[in-house]
Design a protein around this motif. Structure first.
Motif, mmCIF file in Angstrom:
data_model
loop_
_atom_site.group_PDB
_atom_site.id
_atom_site.type_symbol
_atom_site.label_atom_id
_atom_site.label_comp_id
_atom_site.label_asym_id
_atom_site.label_seq_id
_atom_site.Cartn_x
_atom_site.Cartn_y
_atom_site.Cartn_z
ATOM 1 N N LEU A 1 -3.811 31.949 10.048
ATOM 2 C CA LEU A 1 -2.690 31.565 10.895
ATOM 3 C C LEU A 1 -2.334 30.102 10.612
ATOM 4 O O LEU A 1 -3.132 29.199 10.845
ATOM 5 N N LEU A 2 -1.127 29.879 10.080
ATOM 6 C CA LEU A 2 -0.659 28.541 9.742
ATOM 7 C C LEU A 2 0.689 28.304 10.413
ATOM 8 O O LEU A 2 1.627 29.073 10.193
ATOM 9 N N ALA A 3 0.755 27.255 11.227
ATOM 10 C CA ALA A 3 1.982 26.932 11.969
ATOM 11 C C ALA A 3 2.484 28.133 12.756
ATOM 12 O O ALA A 3 3.689 28.382 12.852
ATOM 13 N N GLY A 4 1.519 28.908 13.309
ATOM 14 C CA GLY A 4 1.866 30.034 14.152
ATOM 15 C C GLY A 4 2.246 31.304 13.424
ATOM 16 O O GLY A 4 2.622 32.299 14.056
ATOM 17 N N ARG A 5 2.157 31.303 12.088
ATOM 18 C CA ARG A 5 2.504 32.489 11.307
ATOM 19 C C ARG A 5 1.330 32.899 10.429
ATOM 20 O O ARG A 5 0.595 32.040 9.925
ATOM 21 N N PRO A 6 1.140 34.213 10.195
ATOM 22 C CA PRO A 6 0.030 34.669 9.363
ATOM 23 C C PRO A 6 0.373 34.620 7.873
ATOM 24 O O PRO A 6 1.470 35.004 7.458
ATOM 25 N N PHE A 7 -0.565 34.127 7.077
ATOM 26 C CA PHE A 7 -0.414 34.094 5.621
ATOM 27 C C PHE A 7 -1.710 34.584 4.990
ATOM 28 O O PHE A 7 -2.804 34.262 5.476
ATOM 29 N N ARG A 8 -1.588 35.341 3.910
ATOM 30 C CA ARG A 8 -2.761 35.799 3.179
ATOM 31 C C ARG A 8 -3.098 34.778 2.093
ATOM 32 O O ARG A 8 -2.311 34.534 1.185
ATOM 33 N N ILE A 9 -4.281 34.168 2.213
ATOM 34 C CA ILE A 9 -4.745 33.142 1.274
ATOM 35 C C ILE A 9 -5.862 33.736 0.416
ATOM 36 O O ILE A 9 -6.788 34.365 0.945
ATOM 37 N N SER A 10 -5.799 33.499 -0.885
ATOM 38 C CA SER A 10 -6.775 34.092 -1.794
ATOM 39 C C SER A 10 -7.836 33.088 -2.239
ATOM 40 O O SER A 10 -7.651 31.863 -2.133
ATOM 41 N N ARG A 11 -8.908 33.632 -2.772
ATOM 42 C CA ARG A 11 -9.961 32.810 -3.346
ATOM 43 C C ARG A 11 -9.428 32.015 -4.544
ATOM 44 O O ARG A 11 -9.813 30.869 -4.774
ATOM 45 N N ASP A 12 -8.519 32.634 -5.307
ATOM 46 C CA ASP A 12 -7.924 31.950 -6.458
ATOM 47 C C ASP A 12 -7.171 30.694 -6.030
ATOM 48 O O ASP A 12 -7.189 29.672 -6.727
ATOM 49 N N PHE A 13 -6.510 30.776 -4.871
ATOM 50 C CA PHE A 13 -5.787 29.608 -4.358
ATOM 51 C C PHE A 13 -6.764 28.463 -4.077
ATOM 52 O O PHE A 13 -6.522 27.311 -4.463
ATOM 53 N N LEU A 14 -7.882 28.782 -3.404
ATOM 54 C CA LEU A 14 -8.870 27.753 -3.086
ATOM 55 C C LEU A 14 -9.464 27.151 -4.356
ATOM 56 O O LEU A 14 -9.640 25.931 -4.456
ATOM 57 N N THR A 15 -9.770 27.996 -5.317
ATOM 58 C CA THR A 15 -10.337 27.509 -6.582
ATOM 59 C C THR A 15 -9.349 26.580 -7.275
ATOM 60 O O THR A 15 -9.712 25.511 -7.771
ATOM 61 N N ASP A 16 -8.095 26.980 -7.289
ATOM 62 C CA ASP A 16 -7.066 26.217 -7.995
ATOM 63 C C ASP A 16 -6.840 24.835 -7.387
ATOM 64 O O ASP A 16 -6.730 23.838 -8.124
ATOM 65 N N ILE A 17 -6.762 24.747 -6.062
ATOM 66 C CA ILE A 17 -6.496 23.434 -5.461
ATOM 67 C C ILE A 17 -7.667 22.470 -5.657
ATOM 68 O O ILE A 17 -7.498 21.246 -5.585
#
Length: 253
Positions: free
Chosen positions: A159-175
């Motif tokens: 939940l980000l800014a009141g809205r749901p988003f699907r975050i992946s492991r690839d995103f975390l690795t990349d940042i």
């Protein structure tokens, strides 16, 4: 002023949706605006700043990153690197239509994206960051306790800014693999860093780190009293006015 729909292909062929703000008179310069993390092209900051710049003769393309707003794709499959690729595609769309962008503007994580993309857009002579993190891994604090679930299952709804988003492991690795210091040090373009001392989402110390990492010419403008999203119309107008005046030195007007 003229507000036109813009549709162009992203790095993976997906359709990206944008808005091109055109001045009522002659176009004196072009710019790309990269929105904040999970926001979109129609966020308060993106729309107001683009309109204010258009009123000053600067044509601005603002667009939705893959999986956000009206753009195609699945946000869960995106990374910071794919956002940078989208930004380069947006610059290419401008290049093929009204002229390559001479200034790149990024808000929050979009600011980090323009810093990373600048070396791939040779026509860009100036870069502007607004409330940007110095390190892309800064986004992790927004994910909070969901990080463990993401790492365990590969993806999780956050939940980000009141809205749901699907975050992946690839995103975390990349940042966590980005070298923003190197990007900033090798920018080789004029840089304007804008940040509010009262920003409680991305602390103003990030602005100091970006500024210290950059080489001249570089400038810093304090957005005293503004919040991170620039929700006050007066703050967005001030950003646009100062930005246009600063950028005029580096643009072919």
């Amino acid at each position: 002023m003229d507000n036109r729909k813009a549709i162009f292909a992203g790095a993976d062929g997906q359709s990206l949706a944008g808005r091109l703000e055109l001045p009522a008179g002659p176009v004196v310069a072009t710019a790309v605006f990269a929105h904040c993390f999970t926001c979109g092209k129609d966020s308060v900051a993106a729309s107001r700043i683009a309109r204010e710049l258009a009123a000053r003769g600067v044509a601005v393309l603002r667009f939705d990153f893959t999986g956000l707003g009206q753009s195609d794709g699945d946000f869960a499959n995106t990374t910071f690197t794919s956002n940078v690729d989208d930004l380069v595609c947006a610059a290419g769309h401008l290049r093929e239509t009204i002229g390559a962008p001479s200034v790149l503007i990024g808000h929050s994580l979009g600011g980090a994206a323009v810093l990373a993309a600048a070396h791939r857009i040779p026509e860009a002579r100036a870069v502007v960051t607004i409330g940007a993190p110095a390190d892309t891994a800064h986004v992790e604090h927004l994910i909070g306790s969901s990080k463990a679930e993401i790492e365990a299952h590969g993806v999780a709804e956050v939940l980000l800014a009141g809205r749901p988003f699907r975050i992946s492991r690839d995103f975390l690795t990349d940042i966590n693999q980005q070298n923003q210091v190197a990007c900033i040090a090798g920018l080789n373009r004029a840089l304007l860093v804008m940040h509010s001392p009262q920003d409680d989402l991305v602390g103003v110390d990030n602005a100091r780190r970006i500024f210290d990492s950059a080489r001249h010419p570089k400038s810093f403008v304090s957005l005293d009293g503004a919040d991170h999203l620039l929700t006050d119309r007066a703050d967005a107008s001030y950003v646009a006015e100062v930005l246009a005046a600063w950028a005029s030195r580096y643009l072919e007007m």
